[in-house]
Scaffold this active site. Sequence first.
Site, PDB file in Angstrom:
ATOM      1  N   ILE A  50       0.846  -1.213   0.000  1.00  0.00           N
ATOM      2  CA  ILE A  50       0.000   0.000   0.000  1.00  0.00           C
ATOM      3  C   ILE A  50       0.872   1.249   0.000  1.00  0.00           C
ATOM      4  CG2 ILE A  50      -1.761   1.278   1.301  1.00  0.00           C
ATOM      5  CD1 ILE A  50      -2.662  -1.560   2.386  1.00  0.00           C
ATOM      6  N   CYS A  51       1.912   1.227   0.812  1.00  0.00           N
ATOM      7  CA  CYS A  51       2.813   2.389   0.874  1.00  0.00           C
ATOM      8  C   CYS A  51       3.483   2.621  -0.478  1.00  0.00           C
ATOM      9  CB  CYS A  51       3.916   2.156   1.906  1.00  0.00           C
ATOM     10  SG  CYS A  51       3.306   1.840   3.565  1.00  0.00           S
ATOM     11  N   THR A  52       3.894   1.559  -1.137  1.00  0.00           N
ATOM     12  CA  THR A  52       4.691   1.666  -2.362  1.00  0.00           C
ATOM     13  C   THR A  52       3.847   1.978  -3.593  1.00  0.00           C
ATOM     14  OG1 THR A  52       6.243   0.091  -1.414  1.00  0.00           O
ATOM     15  CG2 THR A  52       6.379   0.411  -3.792  1.00  0.00           C
ATOM     16  N   ILE A  56       2.615   6.665  -0.964  1.00  0.00           N
ATOM     17  CA  ILE A  56       3.756   7.563  -1.208  1.00  0.00           C
ATOM     18  C   ILE A  56       3.791   8.106  -2.646  1.00  0.00           C
ATOM     19  CG2 ILE A  56       6.284   7.744  -1.134  1.00  0.00           C
ATOM     20  CD1 ILE A  56       4.715   7.757   1.632  1.00  0.00           C
TER      21      ILE A  56
END
Length: 164
Positions: A50-52, A56
């Site tokens: 999710i972050c990648t 972000i």
Amino acid sequence: MLSQISPWERLPPVRLCELVDVELRTHALPSLFAGQRIILIGVPGAFTPICTKNHIPRFVELAPSLKASGFQQIVCIAPDNPWVMAEWGKQVDPQGRIRFMSDGNLEFGRHAGLTVALPALFVGECLKRFVLISNNCVVEKLSVEKSVFDVTCTAASECIASCS
Ligand code: BEZ
């Protein structure tokens, strides 16, 4: 665990670490952000899906608009080591619009009361997903997701809408 940091409180006197070329640079808070209005993005882990793929990249995309609206720095922190943070930064932000720093000792996360344990995923104690706006080292706004799997109040678009 300490209680969660609130608006009007000062940033805690902790350290973050950044890999610059091959050198580790330790940055002391609050001086890293002194005199500046900044966005500090906290995420549970580098290279997590999710972050990648979602969280972000939207900040990277909107970084020029955020900087144009007065934010002098955008810093992403995660509980990974500084080498992992630097590699992740190169992948998700090849133009270097955001700084990627390690909170590998969880100094910031614990002092700010922004950690969570995710043992079922073998992630261990990590940062909650949050966005903190600081103005001259005083917390102006803090948004924390109820679940680390959500990107709602911490989305870059939300930041543009409510903080600029
Ligand atoms: C993520 O995809 O961001 C994520 C995955 C596992 C644990 C926490 C976050």
